[in-house]
Enzyme design. Sequence first.
Site, PDB file in Angstrom:
ATOM      1  N   CYS A 127       0.831  -1.188   0.000  1.00  0.00           N
ATOM      2  CA  CYS A 127       0.000   0.000   0.000  1.00  0.00           C
ATOM      3  C   CYS A 127       0.868   1.240   0.000  1.00  0.00           C
ATOM      4  CB  CYS A 127      -0.896   0.005   1.245  1.00  0.00           C
ATOM      5  SG  CYS A 127      -1.882  -1.514   1.440  1.00  0.00           S
ATOM      6  N   ASP A 140      -3.404  -9.259   7.866  1.00  0.00           N
ATOM      7  CA  ASP A 140      -2.185  -9.161   8.661  1.00  0.00           C
ATOM      8  C   ASP A 140      -2.081  -7.801   9.336  1.00  0.00           C
ATOM      9  OD1 ASP A 140      -1.843  -7.987   6.154  1.00  0.00           O
ATOM     10  OD2 ASP A 140       0.283  -8.483   6.014  1.00  0.00           O
ATOM     11  N   ILE A 162      11.937 -10.806 -19.419  1.00  0.00           N
ATOM     12  CA  ILE A 162      12.058  -9.703 -20.356  1.00  0.00           C
ATOM     13  C   ILE A 162      13.331  -9.904 -21.172  1.00  0.00           C
ATOM     14  CG2 ILE A 162      13.360  -8.171 -18.800  1.00  0.00           C
ATOM     15  CD1 ILE A 162      11.605  -5.871 -19.835  1.00  0.00           C
ATOM     16  N   SER A 217      10.857 -12.295  -6.559  1.00  0.00           N
ATOM     17  CA  SER A 217      12.064 -11.806  -7.226  1.00  0.00           C
ATOM     18  C   SER A 217      13.306 -12.397  -6.557  1.00  0.00           C
ATOM     19  CB  SER A 217      12.106 -10.270  -7.146  1.00  0.00           C
ATOM     20  OG  SER A 217      13.369  -9.778  -7.484  1.00  0.00           O
ATOM     21  N   GLY A 218      14.390 -12.481  -7.319  1.00  0.00           N
ATOM     22  CA  GLY A 218      15.657 -12.996  -6.797  1.00  0.00           C
ATOM     23  C   GLY A 218      16.571 -11.931  -6.240  1.00  0.00           C
TER      24      GLY A 218
END
Length: 632
Positions: free
Chosen positions: A2, A101, A289, A363-364
């Site tokens: 958010c 949460d 990509i 993501s890594g």
Amino acid sequence: MCGITGVYAFNMVGRISMINVNNATMALDRRGPDFQDIYNDNIVALGHRRLSIIDTTASGHQPMTDESGRYVIVFNGEIFNYKSLKQGLMAKGINFSSSSDTEVLLYLYITEGKDCLQKLNGFFAFAIYDKEEQSVFIARDRMGIKPLYYMNDENRVLFASEMKSILTYGIEKNIDYTALYTYLQLNYIPAPKTIFKDVKKLLPGHSLLIKNGKVVTECFYKVPFDKNKYTSLSYGDQKDKLFQLMEQSVQRRLVADVPIGSFLSGGIDSSVIATLAHRHKPDLHTFSIGYKDEKFFDETEYARLVAKKIGSEHTVFSLTNNDLYKHVNDILDYIDEPFADSSAIAVYILSKETRKHSVVALSGDGADELFSGYNKHSAFLKMIKGGIAAQAVGTLTPVWSLLPKSRSNPLTNKFRQLHRFGKGMKLTSKERYWQWAGFASEPDINRLLSPNTLSSINRQNYLNFKHNILQKIPEKEDINDILYTDINLVLPDDMLTKVDRMSMANSLEVRVPFLDHEVVEFAFSLPVSSKINGHIRKRIVQDSFRDILPQELYNRPKKGFEVPLLKWFRREMKSMINDDLLRDDFIEEQGIFNVAETRKLKRKLFSSNPGDVHARIWGLIVFQWWWKRHCT
């Protein structure tokens, strides 16, 4: 995920700022397109934009108030262990009205105060207002995955997830020229500084308490690192432990009530994440990509191999240079503080396309900083070990300076790297790190800035700022000293900033399993030999997951998530550079830069020996666009 903002008014003058809370909240609309609301009691005003991930119903909306009405929270992020925390709170007799949460975090704070931070596994920036005490408690997660800007004066405290929200309150836009000086070296501004003198970034692992007219910051977390005390586990047991921790971390980050996907670049790190995620989410969608016009930068064939092996639904977004150009205005418009990591362009487009299929992506990011994945780490290792080869490179520095240098093909890129290495050999350990972390030296920037701008820089302030960043690098460094500095500088201020801003510009939440604090702490319990040697980087990451990844991913050069800027600048962007943002009369009128030096940079850009100048040009493009948008 958010966007949050707020005002704490110390007096009537401060309360005037509250008329801007709605606009400040609206400025965060891309961070939270699903819902907006505001709380205001004329002492504290809180605004929230919601991107619904967990409990997407109205019961999860914010600002959220506890049952008694005493406490109000606005929260940006996710608490991945919220279900177990909720069970503990319910055992104490606390009743919940939602499945979110956010409510768990609120009651955990009510129950345990600031000590609740030690129990959180997740990423966050939140503010909790205690009406009875008339205090506001603000905190940012351990690693700095989520941002928090703030400013305070005698009348008020303002805070927000992004600078653009702070600006809606009508603050004085006084440029911090020390921050600009650093930006022009690194292409980003390290915390706690921002481009404006009066606005700060809350540091990772820090909290801020506003109470009784005072603003007090406190550090609640630093990565534990003792270079004289490493794990006693054998290397085989270390690999098993890393596999276990990573699988647990990935599994935690699959909690959501919306579609989840995974970025898949074709490198080891994202491949590990996607492979582990698919074990627990068989319908995982992966996204890559690539560049049609620039095969040197394209890794999509390796991503396809991973997707095929794990059986994920896989989507490749294959871009031309023109595709990059089409998005540049939107990207530059969204950047509300100068930030010039050019790979942000690719992250923006990847996030934009991914958002059409998923609301959350894994993501890594973080593995390179934890486990020694960058070229500079290999260079530091060579420097530390010394030897004939390293000495030869240093001796030949005058030769490297004459050879063509560019990132656009393997040979000229090697010349560029050898030249940087040779120059670094002559520096102290701290100065070597600083030089290799950036794209320009202090003499470079001294020539670039106008005399008036240079006179506006507080030299001692700059030196103190730089000293604080580099203080953990000893005279004789080892790789873990470098990695520790990376996770406190490069990771939060460059890599995580890039991913947060570009994903949030497209209302996409990105989760980073390598930065679970349990994984981070384990990484810093490992000796250098487990991470890097003369033959392999990220050794333990590569070895731990070798059996579940395609063999083709190994024994090939590492490619960063780079954008092929050079041809782009020389073609599609040429007019913007020469006729607009860096044109001579504009530079002269603006008065910040030395026009002779900007001419020199443009000549180098269009020469046969551009070196890293495209990164510096991009830094100037970003700043000039930002300056025209916010300071004129």
